[in-house]
Write an enzyme that holds these catalytic residues in place. Structure first.
Site, PDB file in Angstrom:
ATOM      1  CE1 TYR A 240     -15.413  39.197  27.823  1.00 51.24           C
ATOM      2  CE2 TYR A 240     -16.743  41.183  27.788  1.00 51.24           C
ATOM      3  CZ  TYR A 240     -15.786  40.384  27.226  1.00 51.24           C
ATOM      4  OH  TYR A 240     -15.190  40.774  26.051  1.00 51.24           O
TER       5      TYR A 240
ATOM      6  CE  LYS B 293     -17.084  37.346  25.405  1.00 45.88           C
ATOM      7  NZ  LYS B 293     -17.539  38.659  24.860  1.00 45.88           N
TER       8      LYS B 293
END
Length: 293
Positions: free
Chosen positions: A133, A161
């Site tokens: 992320y 992400k």
């Protein structure tokens, strides 16, 4: 399970700041009925920063229990200490979570080699699939495409992400990663459709908390290559994508969820404070533009 509309789920709280289990069940039921692909429990939007370690685990476990196998649950397990991130990740071994979303270390701003070693150590500590992320606006730390490409070679690091909002990152990562199964997910609702048109496979979404069916449809249209229809829908959702960040996330989206009757309260723990009246008017207008009111 790591494609399509994945909701970055808010954590409902009662007036005392404790988890509101009834509202949590209501939210999960809403996403099951809407066709949301998966839930991220206790990520940034789930207020991981104001939950202690045991509370963090408890919210994920309650989410698993209430989901009852009806929707996959991904646990947020990020920390700016590698040992703490490993400890948190290992709490979810053999629990039923389908993977972990792990943010880059925040505040201490490691170098790229430090990021590589951090995520490598976490991945090697578990068999759970790992989603990297990257959200430098929150962390002060930007994981660059060459580092992502190195990490993609590790067997159980399966996705990233990307929440920079920088669409050039999609092609940069694609060029460097030689594994066609490695999944790119947008972490920015406003650019999510464009991200998917460039090859991303879905969105880990804040907007989906309150417009779940619409985000499922948007991701489905992108997967079908129907970007003309996708753009019409996205245009309607754009005020939400933008104005759910009129104040710090998740302040606006929690107020919106309460306004729509999806949960009982918009309570947050300090230092997060309630949505201001001027911001409420902005979010209310966005809800109307999206056809939710």
């Amino acid at each position: 399970m790591f494609t399509g509309s994945i909701v970055a789920l808010i954590t409902p709280m009662d007036d005392n700041g404790d988890v509101d289990r009834a509202s949590l069940k209501s939210l999960i039921d809403y996403h099951v009925a809407s066709g949301t692909a998966a839930i991220v429990s206790v990520g940034t939007t789930g207020e991981s920063a104001t939950l202690n370690h045991d509370e963090h685990v408890d919210v994920v476990m309650q989410t698993l229990e209430l989901a009852d196998g009806r929707i996959p649950v991904i646990a947020g397990t990020g920390a700016n200490s590698t040992s703490e991130a490993i400890s948190l990740t290992q709490r979810f071994n053999d629990t039923g979570v389908v993977g972990c979303l792990t943010v880059t270390p925040y505040y201490n701003r490691p170098m790229q080699e430090g990021l590589y070693q951090h995520f490598k150590a976490i991945a090697e500590s578990t068999d759970l699939p790992q989603i990297l992320y990257n959200v430098p606006s929150r962390t002060g730390c930007d994981m660059l495409p060459p580092t992502i490409a190195r990490l993609a070679k590790i067997k159980n690091i399966v996705a990233v992400k990307e929440a920079t909002g920088n669409l050039s990152r999609v092609s940069q990562i694609q060029v460097l990663v030689d594994d066609e199964d490695f999944i790119l997910l947008s972490g920015d609702d406003a650019s999510g459709l464009d991200f998917m048109q460039l090859g991303g496979k879905g969105v880990i979404s804040v907007t989906a908390n309150i417009a779940a069916r619409e985000m499922v449809e948007l991701c489905a249209l992108a997967a079908q290559g129907n970007f003309a229809e996708g753009r019409r829908l996205n245009q309607r959702l754009m005020p939400l994508h933008q104005h759910l960040f009129v104040e710090a996330n998740p302040i606006p989206v929690k107020w919106a969820a309460k306004r729509l009757g999806l949960m009982a309260n918009d309570t947050m723990r300090l230092p997060m404070t309630p949505l201001t009246d001027p911001a409420k008017r902005i979010v209310e207008d966005a809800l109307k533009s999206a056809g939710l009111l």
